[in-house]
Design an enzyme around this catalytic site. Structure first.
Site, short mmCIF file in Angstrom:
data_model
loop_
_atom_site.label_atom_id
_atom_site.label_comp_id
_atom_site.label_asym_id
_atom_site.label_seq_id
_atom_site.Cartn_x
_atom_site.Cartn_y
_atom_site.Cartn_z
N ARG A 47 0.87 -1.73 -0.19
CA ARG A 47 -0.17 0.28 -0.31
C ARG A 47 1.12 1.29 -0.50
NH1 ARG A 47 -2.19 2.24 4.95
NH2 ARG A 47 -2.51 0.07 5.24
N TYR A 101 -16.20 16.89 -15.99
CA TYR A 101 -16.79 15.20 -15.70
C TYR A 101 -17.48 15.41 -14.57
CZ TYR A 101 -17.34 10.36 -14.43
OH TYR A 101 -17.64 8.97 -14.20
N ASP A 174 -7.41 18.69 -15.29
CA ASP A 174 -8.10 16.56 -15.66
C ASP A 174 -7.81 17.44 -16.90
OD1 ASP A 174 -9.68 14.79 -16.68
OD2 ASP A 174 -10.85 14.72 -15.57
N LYS A 199 -8.86 5.66 -19.38
CA LYS A 199 -9.66 5.79 -20.88
C LYS A 199 -8.35 5.70 -21.38
CE LYS A 199 -13.66 6.74 -18.15
NZ LYS A 199 -13.10 7.65 -17.24
N1 PLP Z 1 -12.68 12.82 -16.15
C1 PLP Z 1 -13.12 12.15 -17.09
C2 PLP Z 1 -13.23 13.16 -18.20
C3 PLP Z 1 -13.88 11.26 -17.17
O1 PLP Z 1 -14.41 11.05 -18.64
C4 PLP Z 1 -14.18 10.21 -15.79
C5 PLP Z 1 -14.97 8.88 -16.01
O2 PLP Z 1 -15.32 8.65 -17.19
C6 PLP Z 1 -13.01 10.45 -14.27
C7 PLP Z 1 -12.59 11.55 -14.58
C8 PLP Z 1 -12.88 9.63 -13.86
O3 PLP Z 1 -12.70 8.12 -13.66
P1 PLP Z 1 -12.34 6.71 -13.79
O4 PLP Z 1 -13.99 6.29 -14.00
O5 PLP Z 1 -11.07 6.47 -13.56
O6 PLP Z 1 -13.14 6.91 -12.15
#
Ligand code: PLP
Length: 377
Positions: A47, A101, A174, A199
């Protein structure tokens, strides 16, 4: 080393024990302590740190040209860690973009984390809107998502960073939809670049992982590192191993995602059943010039509105044959999604909007699939 070379070599070496060229997967949770009390290779308990996670973090740091990376069990775990890591001596006020998101809004609206902060939204594609929001109260953190999900808005990263710096606020980008291949927020002055590695970086829709890359050392980075092992929302060694495998082809995959998306966007843009297409590669996209200046290509994600009512959009999503009607983005498969019905009451997505993640299939097949689905409405 250039990007493609780093994606394959950074954080890795030929295994000194076996000569294995691919990084071995280490599942051990604990490591032997020497008689003198030390840990020979620096690992004590997985961890806290482990070889696969360390390799991935070193690789992502190199790709984003940062100082250090901290990985988490998902993109959302990374996002909540970043928000909670904002140092207490900074204003506990966060400015968010008006399109981002949806999971972040859920986190801030439906958990205690949101109640601890003063949350403000601004249309950051309009810099004057952001300036007004920053001027009205001291701000600790400005969140950027560009291109945004799902409305594909473009934010001028350098312009937001300069406003944030003047106000003494931290900027987090992001960078999930752009990926480190197409956009480098840290070189534009942002403090942190964040990814849902789930992704494009993982790239095959088979792992869940999040990462934050810091531009430099700071109390906030130290908080993040402590948050990682103390709260324990860490990625599994196997997911780190899969991410390291996936990232090796990121640049090659992004070329195909981008060229396919461009063809699909042009096709939809000329279709008489389509009201609007949101793709920054289109000259008419309001953020095209900014995207062209801060991205090396325009990505694989787009949205479009069909003419008519929500039923028409749902019918298209239900009648495609090659696109899979599924959430997420950045995988080899192409996905189509009606975001309004996923996001429900809090959604800002128009009910005729469909989001496409253009995958790696033959683009002619994808275009013909959309053509047949659109002909049915
Ligand atoms: N940021 C963006 C732009 C996303 O599209 C997503 C998920 O769709 C996330 C963050 C969150 O990621 P996770 O699904 O790996 O928790």
């Amino acid at each position: 080393m250039r990007f493609e070379t780093k994606a394959i070599h950074a954080g890795r070496q030929v295994d000194p024990v076996t000569g294995a060229v691919t990084t071995p997967l280490h599942l051990s949770t604990t490591y032997e302590r020497s008689a003198d009390g030390s840990y020979t290779d620096g690992f004590m308990y997985s961890r806290g740190d482990n070889p696969n996670r360390r390799s991935l973090e070193e690789c992502l740091t190199a790709l984003e040209e940062g100082y250090d990376s901290v990985t988490f069990a998902s993109g959302m775990a990374a996002i909540s860690a970043v928000i909670e890591s904002l140092p207490q001596d900074m204003p506990q006020r966060i400015i968010l973009p008006d399109d981002m998101y949806f999971g972040v809004l859920t986190l801030l609206n439906e958990t205690d984390i949101g109640r601890r902060f003063d949350i403000v939204t601004a249309d950051m594609s309009n810099i004057e809107d952001l300036k007004a929001a920053v001027k009205s109260e001291p701000t600790g953190l400005i969140w950027i998502e560009t291109p945004s999900n799902p409305q594909i808005k473009i934010i001028d990263i350098a312009a937001v960073v300069s406003i944030a710096k003047e106000a003494g606020a931290v900027t987090v980008v992001d960078n999930t939809t752009a990926t480190p291949v197409l956009q480098n927020p840290l070189s534009l002055g942002a403090d942190f670049s964040l990814h849902s590695v789930t992704k494009y970086i993982g790239g095959h829709s088979d792992l869940l992982l999040g990462a934050v890359v810091a531009k430099e050392d700071s109390p906030m980075l130290q908080n993040l590192r402590t948050w990682q092992h103390a709260k324990g929302a860490v990625p599994s060694s196997f997911d780190c191993w899969l991410a390291l495998r996936g990232v090796q082809t990121l640049s090659a995959r992004m070329s195909v995602h981008c060229s396919g998306a461009k063809i699909i966007a042009d096709f939809l843009n000329q279709h008489d059943k389509v009201e609007a297409v949101y793709y920054p590669g289109l000259l008419k996209h309001p953020g095209h010039d900014i995207a062209a200046s801060q991205m090396s290509d325009f990505g694989g994600l787009m949205s479009f509105k069909v003419k008519g009512k929500a039923e028409a959009a749902l019918k298209v999503a239900n009648t495609v044959k090659i696109f899979t009607q599924a959430t997420s983005l950045g995988g080899t498969h192409s996905y189509i999604e009606h975001r309004a019905s996923v996001e429900k009451e809090l959604t800002k997505a128009p009910d005729t909007l469909l989001r496409l993640s253009v995958g790696l299939e033959n683009v002619q097949d994808l275009q013909e699939d959309l053509a047949q689905a659109l002909s049915g409405i």
